[in-house]
Design a protein around this motif. Structure first.
Motif, mmCIF file in Angstrom:
data_model
loop_
_atom_site.group_PDB
_atom_site.id
_atom_site.type_symbol
_atom_site.label_atom_id
_atom_site.label_comp_id
_atom_site.label_asym_id
_atom_site.label_seq_id
_atom_site.Cartn_x
_atom_site.Cartn_y
_atom_site.Cartn_z
ATOM 1 N N PHE A 22 0.862 -1.177 0.000
ATOM 2 C CA PHE A 22 0.000 0.000 0.000
ATOM 3 C C PHE A 22 0.899 1.227 0.000
ATOM 4 O O PHE A 22 1.801 1.349 0.835
ATOM 5 N N LEU A 23 0.640 2.150 -0.957
ATOM 6 C CA LEU A 23 1.431 3.372 -1.051
ATOM 7 C C LEU A 23 0.505 4.571 -0.913
ATOM 8 O O LEU A 23 -0.539 4.638 -1.571
ATOM 9 N N ASP A 24 0.906 5.508 -0.066
ATOM 10 C CA ASP A 24 0.131 6.735 0.121
ATOM 11 C C ASP A 24 1.097 7.919 0.043
ATOM 12 O O ASP A 24 2.175 7.892 0.661
ATOM 13 N N LEU A 25 0.731 8.941 -0.740
ATOM 14 C CA LEU A 25 1.604 10.109 -0.873
ATOM 15 C C LEU A 25 1.526 10.960 0.387
ATOM 16 O O LEU A 25 0.452 11.156 0.962
ATOM 17 N N ASP A 26 2.673 11.452 0.803
ATOM 18 C CA ASP A 26 2.744 12.270 2.026
ATOM 19 C C ASP A 26 2.386 13.721 1.701
ATOM 20 O O ASP A 26 2.920 14.313 0.763
ATOM 21 N N ARG A 27 1.472 14.273 2.484
ATOM 22 C CA ARG A 27 1.051 15.674 2.367
ATOM 23 C C ARG A 27 0.510 16.024 0.981
ATOM 24 O O ARG A 27 0.637 17.147 0.504
ATOM 25 N N PHE A 28 -0.091 15.032 0.322
ATOM 26 C CA PHE A 28 -0.659 15.306 -1.004
ATOM 27 C C PHE A 28 -1.827 16.288 -0.915
ATOM 28 O O PHE A 28 -2.077 17.042 -1.849
ATOM 29 N N LYS A 29 -2.516 16.268 0.185
ATOM 30 C CA LYS A 29 -3.658 17.162 0.350
ATOM 31 C C LYS A 29 -3.249 18.627 0.192
ATOM 32 O O LYS A 29 -4.007 19.452 -0.321
ATOM 33 N N LEU A 30 -2.019 18.953 0.609
ATOM 34 C CA LEU A 30 -1.543 20.334 0.479
ATOM 35 C C LEU A 30 -1.431 20.752 -0.981
ATOM 36 O O LEU A 30 -1.675 21.911 -1.327
ATOM 37 N N VAL A 31 -1.061 19.780 -1.839
ATOM 38 C CA VAL A 31 -0.946 20.090 -3.274
ATOM 39 C C VAL A 31 -2.312 20.501 -3.811
ATOM 40 O O VAL A 31 -2.444 21.511 -4.522
ATOM 41 N N ASN A 32 -3.338 19.735 -3.470
ATOM 42 C CA ASN A 32 -4.690 20.064 -3.942
ATOM 43 C C ASN A 32 -5.193 21.380 -3.350
ATOM 44 O O ASN A 32 -5.802 22.199 -4.044
ATOM 45 N N ASP A 33 -4.917 21.586 -2.051
ATOM 46 C CA ASP A 33 -5.436 22.777 -1.384
ATOM 47 C C ASP A 33 -4.752 24.042 -1.877
ATOM 48 O O ASP A 33 -5.399 25.089 -2.030
ATOM 49 N N ILE A 34 -3.447 23.969 -2.133
ATOM 50 C CA ILE A 34 -2.682 25.172 -2.503
ATOM 51 C C ILE A 34 -2.689 25.407 -4.013
ATOM 52 O O ILE A 34 -2.942 26.527 -4.498
ATOM 53 N N LEU A 35 -2.421 24.331 -4.786
ATOM 54 C CA LEU A 35 -2.267 24.484 -6.236
ATOM 55 C C LEU A 35 -3.524 24.103 -7.017
ATOM 56 O O LEU A 35 -3.619 24.369 -8.213
ATOM 57 N N GLY A 36 -4.463 23.458 -6.343
ATOM 58 C CA GLY A 36 -5.708 23.088 -7.010
ATOM 59 C C GLY A 36 -5.728 21.632 -7.438
ATOM 60 O O GLY A 36 -4.693 20.986 -7.600
ATOM 61 N N HIS A 37 -6.943 21.129 -7.630
ATOM 62 C CA HIS A 37 -7.099 19.717 -7.974
ATOM 63 C C HIS A 37 -6.547 19.388 -9.352
ATOM 64 O O HIS A 37 -6.112 18.253 -9.602
ATOM 65 N N GLN A 38 -6.559 20.346 -10.249
ATOM 66 C CA GLN A 38 -6.047 20.072 -11.603
ATOM 67 C C GLN A 38 -4.569 19.715 -11.564
ATOM 68 O O GLN A 38 -4.139 18.758 -12.223
#
Length: 814
Positions: free
Chosen positions: A411-427
């Motif tokens: 199982f692989l999970d990206l670390d702090r990926f939520k920040l990418v979506n929140d700051i730079l957007g889902h695209q």
């Protein structure tokens, strides 16, 4: 001296004709005797009584003795048997002349017997002698009447549409014959005596009409007999021309239909050889009829891998049963097209003449199905396999593994990926996931299965890790690929990210696929807790975490005992009316120290023990009591929806426990909906089908939960008796920014509509989501847009304010 009135005779003819009409009409409606034996027996018994009372009711007078009673019963039974024999002779599909003669003799003997009993009474009372020759002649005439009548009715039964006038004519002839036979039999004691048969001597034409008083019934009898004898030949000639015209017309209609059908038709003989094709065959396959002569049988056109299955269907069709199935058909261009084949056997006089093979091109349907299948098994963003594909592949590899197999689930999970979506957007986040998926594909071997479970979670199945050093090197390469900078966006913005990996090993950690995935997930969270950007094996995690797990399990056991669990309710809305139609029961753990804990944080631990069964039964009992009270307060049609765990479902007394609980609570099972995930059902498909059918028999409706992600099988929708598809909330959340998510939802709703299933979308949070779902025909909805999950008390107030109101296009949970 005389015995009968002429009026009596004429009246008897009328009565006999009416009786004949009723009898013929009934016999015309009787199918072949084997299918209606009981009905014929009852009819025959009733007719036996009628014959007795018509002829002999006044004969057995005076005190009733046992012998007299036995004689009456015997006569009635014999009359019933005679009628049954007559109906059988008439109604059997094929009857030899010998059978016709025997049936007629039995019936004629019955009529003669009851008349002789009455005749004997007259002879004794008037001291008359019988002319035996005349009596025998009259009985021969009676036999002729019976044979002619049987042939007449059998002829009528052979004609598909007979005009009512022929039944009337025939019934009058039967009435004339059988009414006159009684008087003809009596002529054997009156013709050469001074005993007159009729006493109407005041009629002027008496002398020449009555033929010495006794020949009138004989003349009328012969007239009826002649009519009945001539009728079969006459009616056959009358209808033969019509039958020829009909056959000719039907033949031309058949040929026209055969040639002008839009689908291809092959006519195949009993040996499987092609003897005729229509024009559409050439358009579909490219073959001319002459080119098809190269193939000795139709089966040679079927793809060789599917030929055995086709031959099995063809064998069934040869036995008289139509068959429909899908296969691949060869064309002139040596390729195979997807077709739907229907085998229709054709019979003539119960002999198979040929089989029509209807062939429909379903190439476009197959391609659309394949596309849908791919969508069901693959992630729409990265095009990687999804959870469903991964789970089935893992289970398959385990099933066919050997004693020396060694596999790993990661199982692989990206670390702090939520920040990418929140700051730079889902695209930008989506672009990162797509690039990362491409890196993974190029990095690992082809036999390694990679999937995206959702969000930023990926799984890997390494089918062979016999070389542990190589395996660990691949894990390090995966982490390194994640750390490699990503250039995304129009400005090629450079992003850095890391990942955490958890690993569970087969067979060391478990021999069950579901457990391996759960253990790898737990190990991945351990890697995150240790600082991220690393991998962790489950057996190492277990050594560190086991005491904590045991402590939490003890808390769960204590929580069950002390009733720390609480049921929340979330309303479900019907799009057609905008009103609440049901509530879903949701479990929460009110921990004394940690506060309110959601199911995802404790349910896995509960499911590892038998506590889940006890807890599930408690939820069913308490929620049904609560919803019943709301029903009694004015929400009469409110449904209750409850999730079922895997251990509940596979418990040996699952159905019995449901009955017990709801008999105790008094809740109406027709207002209960059980939510069952497909992953649960496919563990034992036959068992699940049986349970589903038994639940439906109780009136319980069934919803397939979390449909659209992970486990979504069209085949199981066909096999399982369900009422509703619940569209997973992760798809609903992506409606506004993910066209592929919208496409999947569109497909699910269209599919549900075509399968006559309801569709319910979960986790609706915005008006835009609501409006889109409504526009594409979604039936039902639930989510925070209408109400968050509420306690029983709060939900009671919510229902009091909103049960009869429309909740669409507004956010009002007061």
């Amino acid at each position: 001296m005389d015995y009968f009135l002429l009026n009596d005779y004429m009246l008897s003819i009328v009565v006999a004709s009416i009786a004949a009409f009723i009898g013929v009409s009934i016999i015309m409606k009787i199918d072949y005797i084997d299918k209606n034996k009981n009905k014929v027996r009852i009819t025959s018994f009733v007719a036996g009584f009628v014959i007795y009372f018509a002829y002999l009711n006044t004969y057995f007078t005076g005190a009733m003795t046992p012998i007299k009673l036995l004689l009456i019963v015997s006569i009635i039974l014999f009359c019933s048997f005679s009628v049954y024999s007559a109906i059988s002779t008439i109604c059997y599909k094929e009857v030899t002349f010998q059978r016709l003669l025997i049936g007629s003799m039995i019936f004629a003997f019955c009529i003669s017997l009851v008349n002789y009993i009455d005749l004997r009474k007259i002879m004794i009372e008037n001291d008359l002698n019988m002319n035996l020759l005349l009596f025998i002649s009259a009985n021969i005439l009676l036999l002729g009447n019976a044979i002619a009548t049987f042939r007449f009715i059998r002829q009528l039964r052979k004609i598909e549409k007979i005009h009512i006038k022929w039944i009337i004519y025939g019934s009058v002839a039967i009435g004339l014959a059988f009414a006159s036979i009684r008087y003809t039999l009596f002529s054997s004691i009156t013709l050469f005596s001074n005993f007159d048969l009729f006493n109407n001597h005041d009629v002027e034409i008496y002398d020449w009409l009555y033929f010495n008083n006794t020949l009138l019934p004989l003349t009328i009898n012969i007239f009826g007999l002649v009519f009945l004898e001539l009728f079969p030949s006459f009616i056959s000639e009358l209808y033969s021309e019509k039958q020829k015209e009909l056959i000719y017309k039907n033949k031309h209609q058949y040929e026209a239909l055969f040639e002008n059908q839009a689908i291809a038709i092959f006519s195949v003989d009993a040996k499987g050889e092609i003897n005729k094709v229509n024009e559409a065959t050439k358009e579909m396959t490219g073959f001319n009829p002459e080119q098809l002569e190269e193939y000795s049988s139709f089966s040679e056109l079927i793809h060789e891998q599917q030929r055995p299955e086709f031959l099995s269907f063809l064998k069934i069709a040869f036995n008289g049963d139509s068959q429909m199935f899908e296969t691949k058909l060869l064309t002139k261009f040596k390729n195979h097209i997807d077709v739907q084949i229907t085998l229709v056997p054709n019979f003539l006089d119960e002999e198979l003449t040929h089989i029509n093979v209807f062939v429909k091109d379903i190439t476009e349907i197959a391609e659309a199905r394949e596309k849908m299948h791919h969508m069901a098994y693959h992630d729409s963003l990265t095009l990687l396999p999804n959870r469903r594909f991964f789970v089935e592949e893992l289970d398959s590899r385990i099933t066919y593994s050997t004693a020396f197999s060694q596999m790993a689930v990661c199982f692989l999970d990206l670390d702090r990926f939520k920040l990418v979506n929140d700051i730079l957007g889902h695209q930008i986040g989506d672009q990162l996931l797509q690039v990362l998926a491409d890196r993974f594909r190029s990095l690992v071997d082809k036999d390694v299965v990679i999937s995206r479970l959702g969000g930023d979670e990926f799984t890997f199945l390494f089918p062979d890790i016999s070389n542990h050093e190589d395996f660990q090197k691949q894990l390090e390469d995966i982490l390194l690929q994640i750390q490699t900078p990503f250039l995304l966006g129009h400005q090629n913005q450079e992003l850095y990210i890391t990942g955490s990996i958890g690993i569970a090993l087969y067979p060391q950690d478990s021999r069950v696929g579901e457990d391996l995935m759960k253990f790898a997930d737990a190990a991945m969270y351990s890697a995150k807790e240790k600082g991220k950007n690393m991998y962790e094996f489950y057996h190492n995690y277990l050594k560190e975490k086991n005491p904590k797990q045991l402590s939490l399990e003890a808390d769960v056991r204590k929580a069950v005992k002390e009733k720390q669990f609480e049921i929340f309710y979330q309303p479900q809305i019907d799009y057609a009316t905008g009103k609440i139609f049901g509530v879903e029961a949701l479990l929460r753990w009110n921990h004394p120290k940690e506060g309110l804990i959601k199911p995802e944080d404790f349910i896995a631990i509960v499911e590892d023990s038998e506590l889940i069964i006890e807890l599930g039964e408690w939820v069913l009992s308490e929620s049904s009591k609560q919803v019943k009270s709301w029903q009694e307060q004015g929400c009469e049609n409110l449904y209750l929806s409850v999730n079922v765990s895997i251990k509940q479902f596979f418990h040996h007394n699952f159905i019995g426990k449901i009955k017990e609980i709801f008999e105790e609570t008094g809740y109406n099972l027709e207002r209960l909906d059980l939510e069952i995930t497909e992953s649960l059902a496919i563990k034992d498909v036959e068992y699940a089908k049986d349970i589903f059918d038994r639940l439906r028999h109780l009136g319980i409706s069934i919803s397939m939960d979390d449909f659209g992600t992970g486990y979504s099988s069209l085949n199981h929708l066909k096999n399982f008796s369900i009422d509703r598809l619940k569209i997973d909330g992760s798809l609903v959340q992506d409606i506004e920014h993910d066209e592929k998510a919208r496409t999947i939802i569109d497909t699910i709703i269209v599919m549900a509509r075509n399968l006559k299933l309801l569709s319910l979308a979960e986790q609706v949070e915005t008006v835009e989501q609501e409006e889109y779902l409504k526009s594409i025909g979604c039936n039902e909805v639930q989510g925070y847009l209408y109400s968050e999950p509420l306690t029983g008390e709060d939900m009671g107030e919510f229902l009091a304010n909103n049960y009869n109101a429309s909740l669409l296009n507004r956010v009002d949970v007061s």
